[in-house]
Scaffold this motif. Sequence first.
Motif, mmCIF file in Angstrom:
data_model
loop_
_atom_site.group_PDB
_atom_site.id
_atom_site.type_symbol
_atom_site.label_atom_id
_atom_site.label_comp_id
_atom_site.label_asym_id
_atom_site.label_seq_id
_atom_site.Cartn_x
_atom_site.Cartn_y
_atom_site.Cartn_z
ATOM 1 N N SER A 185 0.847 -1.187 0.000
ATOM 2 C CA SER A 185 0.000 0.000 0.000
ATOM 3 C C SER A 185 0.885 1.240 0.000
ATOM 4 C CB SER A 185 -0.899 0.027 1.247
ATOM 5 O OG SER A 185 -1.669 -1.144 1.311
ATOM 6 N N PRO A 186 0.642 2.186 -0.939
ATOM 7 C CA PRO A 186 1.495 3.385 -0.989
ATOM 8 C C PRO A 186 1.298 4.267 0.229
ATOM 9 C CG PRO A 186 -0.369 3.581 -2.492
ATOM 10 C CD PRO A 186 -0.402 2.184 -1.978
ATOM 11 N N LEU A 187 2.400 4.795 0.747
ATOM 12 C CA LEU A 187 2.379 5.734 1.870
ATOM 13 C C LEU A 187 2.884 7.109 1.454
ATOM 14 C CD1 LEU A 187 3.778 3.482 4.756
ATOM 15 C CD2 LEU A 187 1.402 4.135 4.366
ATOM 16 N N ALA A 188 3.858 7.143 0.582
ATOM 17 C CA ALA A 188 4.427 8.395 0.086
ATOM 18 C C ALA A 188 5.186 8.062 -1.181
ATOM 19 C CB ALA A 188 5.350 9.032 1.130
ATOM 20 N N GLU A 189 5.716 9.073 -1.838
ATOM 21 C CA GLU A 189 6.474 8.848 -3.071
ATOM 22 C C GLU A 189 7.668 7.946 -2.776
ATOM 23 O OE1 GLU A 189 6.837 9.082 -7.058
ATOM 24 O OE2 GLU A 189 5.348 10.250 -5.969
ATOM 25 N N GLY A 190 7.694 6.760 -3.396
ATOM 26 C CA GLY A 190 8.799 5.827 -3.203
ATOM 27 C C GLY A 190 8.712 4.996 -1.943
ATOM 28 N N VAL A 191 7.599 5.065 -1.222
ATOM 29 C CA VAL A 191 7.480 4.393 0.076
ATOM 30 C C VAL A 191 6.147 3.658 0.141
ATOM 31 C CG1 VAL A 191 7.543 4.686 2.585
ATOM 32 C CG2 VAL A 191 8.781 6.291 1.115
ATOM 33 N N VAL A 192 6.179 2.387 0.541
ATOM 34 C CA VAL A 192 4.956 1.596 0.645
ATOM 35 C C VAL A 192 4.959 0.810 1.955
ATOM 36 C CG1 VAL A 192 4.727 1.347 -1.864
ATOM 37 C CG2 VAL A 192 5.935 -0.410 -0.552
ATOM 38 N N GLU A 193 3.767 0.382 2.332
ATOM 39 C CA GLU A 193 3.628 -0.535 3.469
ATOM 40 C C GLU A 193 3.501 -1.945 2.940
ATOM 41 O OE1 GLU A 193 0.253 -2.088 6.599
ATOM 42 O OE2 GLU A 193 0.007 -0.132 5.647
ATOM 43 N N GLN A 194 4.235 -2.869 3.540
ATOM 44 C CA GLN A 194 4.121 -4.275 3.183
ATOM 45 C C GLN A 194 4.282 -5.122 4.421
ATOM 46 O OE1 GLN A 194 6.349 -5.794 -0.261
ATOM 47 N NE2 GLN A 194 6.881 -7.589 0.935
ATOM 48 N N ASP A 195 3.286 -5.925 4.695
ATOM 49 C CA ASP A 195 3.344 -6.891 5.791
ATOM 50 C C ASP A 195 3.685 -6.231 7.128
ATOM 51 O OD1 ASP A 195 3.026 -9.365 6.845
ATOM 52 O OD2 ASP A 195 4.880 -10.218 6.075
ATOM 53 N N GLY A 196 3.059 -5.075 7.387
ATOM 54 C CA GLY A 196 3.229 -4.435 8.680
ATOM 55 C C GLY A 196 4.500 -3.638 8.834
ATOM 56 N N LEU A 208 14.637 10.759 0.213
ATOM 57 C CA LEU A 208 13.910 9.514 0.473
ATOM 58 C C LEU A 208 14.043 9.012 1.913
ATOM 59 C CD1 LEU A 208 12.085 7.350 -0.675
ATOM 60 C CD2 LEU A 208 14.109 6.156 -1.546
ATOM 61 N N PRO A 209 15.219 9.052 2.556
ATOM 62 C CA PRO A 209 15.268 8.574 3.947
ATOM 63 C C PRO A 209 14.316 9.330 4.873
ATOM 64 C CG PRO A 209 17.481 8.773 3.062
ATOM 65 C CD PRO A 209 16.570 9.387 2.051
ATOM 66 N N LEU A 210 14.268 10.650 4.734
ATOM 67 C CA LEU A 210 13.368 11.426 5.586
ATOM 68 C C LEU A 210 11.911 11.198 5.202
ATOM 69 C CD1 LEU A 210 15.363 14.770 5.857
ATOM 70 C CD2 LEU A 210 14.776 13.229 7.740
ATOM 71 N N ARG A 211 11.654 11.058 3.899
ATOM 72 C CA ARG A 211 10.271 10.819 3.478
ATOM 73 C C ARG A 211 9.788 9.466 3.981
ATOM 74 N NH1 ARG A 211 10.693 10.269 -1.873
ATOM 75 N NH2 ARG A 211 11.219 12.474 -2.087
ATOM 76 N N ALA A 212 10.648 8.456 3.879
ATOM 77 C CA ALA A 212 10.279 7.126 4.366
ATOM 78 C C ALA A 212 10.092 7.129 5.879
ATOM 79 C CB ALA A 212 11.356 6.113 3.972
ATOM 80 N N ALA A 213 10.983 7.826 6.586
ATOM 81 C CA ALA A 213 10.881 7.882 8.041
ATOM 82 C C ALA A 213 9.611 8.604 8.472
ATOM 83 C CB ALA A 213 12.114 8.580 8.617
ATOM 84 N N ALA A 214 9.305 9.720 7.826
ATOM 85 C CA ALA A 214 8.098 10.467 8.179
ATOM 86 C C ALA A 214 6.851 9.645 7.890
ATOM 87 C CB ALA A 214 8.057 11.787 7.398
ATOM 88 N N ALA A 215 6.832 8.947 6.758
ATOM 89 C CA ALA A 215 5.676 8.118 6.417
ATOM 90 C C ALA A 215 5.506 6.992 7.426
ATOM 91 C CB ALA A 215 5.830 7.548 5.008
#
Length: 815
Positions: A317-328, A344-351
């Motif tokens: 499931s998409p959370l942000a640009e380049g970041v998704v949720e998978q299996d919790g 991307l590291p900050l975007r992934a961390a924030a998401a």
Amino acid sequence: MTGTDVRNEAEDSGPSGYAAARLRLLTEEVRSGPPRRAALAELTDEWLAGLFTAGAEGLRGASLVAVGGYGRGELSPRSDLDLLLLHDGGDTKAVAALADRLWYPVWDLGLDLDHSVRTPAEARRTAGEDLKVQLGLLDARHIAGDLGLTASLRTAVLADWRNQAPKRLPELQELCAERAERQGELQYLLEPDLKEARGGLRDATALRAVAASWLADAPREGLADARRRLLDVRDALHLATGRATDRLALQEQDQVAAELGLLDADTLLRQVYEAARVVSYASDVTWREVGRVLRSRAVRPRLRAMLGGGKPTAERSPLAEGVVEQDGEVVLARAARPERDPVLPLRAAAAAAQAGLPLSLHAVRRLAATVRPLPTPWPAEAREQLVTLLGSGRPTVEVWEALEAEGLITRLLPDWERVRCRPQRNAVHLWTVDRHLIETAVRASAFTRRVSRPDLLLVAALLHDIGKGWPGDHSVAGEIIAKDVAARIGFDRHDVAVVATLVRHHLLLVETATRRDLEDPATVRAVADAVGSPGTLELLHALTEADALATGPAAWSSWRGSLVTQLVERVAAVLAGDLPDDPEDAAPTAEQERLALEAAATASPVLSLRAQTEPPAGQEPSGDPEPLGVELLIAVPDQPGVLPAVAGVLAVHRLTVRTAELRSLTLPDGVDGSVLLLDWRVAAEYGSLPQAARLRADLVRALDGSLDIAARLAERDAAYPRRRGVVAPPPRVSVHPAASRLATVIEVRSQDAPGLLFRIGRALEDAGVRVRSAHVSTLGANAVDAFYVTGPEGAPLPGDEAESVARKLEETLRG
């Protein structure tokens, strides 16, 4: 004397020879750490093997087995000996006599002994009933006697462990959690238990047990070294105290540091904390993987039956640009390119923090290995993602620790290295300096509705003690560092100055309130001069409380809070003359006036999209400016429902509103009608922006009622419900009667979410008020919006009516 000489002395001289050889080994300066522990285990093996051989003459079907720490060959100077006398159940009298000949010499030397006498069947049965026994047997090692008997038991115990892992691993996890609750976290304690506290030696042993189950494995990188360091400290503690203790008491830390050749006790604690942090993080990752595997095993048979034996595909499931949720967990999208996307590291961390999910180990390691450094100053998106991460509440801690475990935090903020794992020798403080800073941001996230600039509050919370890694007054040193960091992450000159002031004076309010006479005008004037403005005072008040709450229960009380509030109220009175200008004072640009005239002539909306830029913080424009997103200019003939219509259309098209201005324009003489001008900065939540023509067409339909915005948003939310990982503080709506002479100012502070501005606009329309102007800003995950409203006749609202509108709006947003 060589290791062979020591062993020969032990064999030749019996118990007294072993004692002498043991003492000689422990006092050798040339051998310490793993070599000494291994040598001590080998020496003890030789001695016990001699005792076994002498006492087992004529006895068959018996063996002596080391278990637990001794089984791993890790004997500290005062470690107890964990021994199992294994037998086949034949000559029990001979076995009992052998046990006496083994145990009594050990007791005579004053060594602690944990012993048992069992058949293989008894050992397996006891292990099945007692998890601690089973864990000890996983490290079983043959010392003397029937090797086949020992090997058979070890094979059976490992098979039992692997077969029973789905049941026993949750028990082990619960055991670890209960121990952590009792003993606390090793990485923050001033007098830690090296073995029992979370992140200590017990947890390291638990990770070995998980690996032995073959269900999951711990992150190996750095784990062995962390375990070695904790064992080295325990060795030095045993030698310094002469006791079998695992608690590193304050009065013994200097001596232990000297034993290890370290500079001082603070250096010792920092090494202990760093090791504990590695073990704790590995534990978090490992237990998360265990849970995932066990859940997968439980679900897989049902899925296979439903899918006819096919292998299910993990949902992403998409959370942000380049970041998704998978299996919790939060992972990188397949199309993500960290090497091309430094944000991307900050975007992934924030998401991850916003979703209340952990960052996957693989994702963090890939980011650490491939991502490019951020430019200086940071892009606006990077700054906003950092603010979002810091404002996410409790989930921020786990996500931050994941980034720090792979070195990403010090890469983003090099000054962090000086406060990382730094102890605070103050009984009031619960945390190390770095964790205290994160804890302050967590506390400050609950106060974001109290301030007009939550982004500055959160960044100041992160930096307020950053000077503790430097000599001298940490507030003075911190001010200098904070200026540099705030400019580097992209704040402008004014914001940099505010952050620096907050860091320099983060103790000012509480120290003045509790140590000075608040009735003395000079006290209040001094604070006012230091703070400088009402906005900074508001931020400093929130930072003061967040800092105190993050320190520990002894640092804040209702009495302290009331004193600080009294001081703030008096300082605010001194600063009260600094009122904002009315929003309608700004003259329109030529582009804005052109759009307004076209809207008036066509009696329909007119809009334009263009890239918006700004110069780097603290610099004049030069070179290629930094892209901030897209500026959306809309001119609309004045009519009801403009604000919710525009906000709703943007929400439907998944456009995030960063800032928004709405105001009424006075048209030139000779032009009839009135026009509303909306000047907004927007960004696509995913993918690219829609075409301007499509936005205009939907806006026309929204204004004439043919496009049901509310239904479209509800339909989308039902199809893609948003994960509520963060428990955000409730929205706050307040009235500021003195902020404008021409209108009533209603301020909304809330968690940003798709459709938020649409809901606010519709609620204000339903209340029958006219929005003269609006000033909307999204700061990280926080929306701070001010609406200048009037009654139908164009006059400010009466006080009671304004409060009623504010309360109804707040109820709408809470619903």
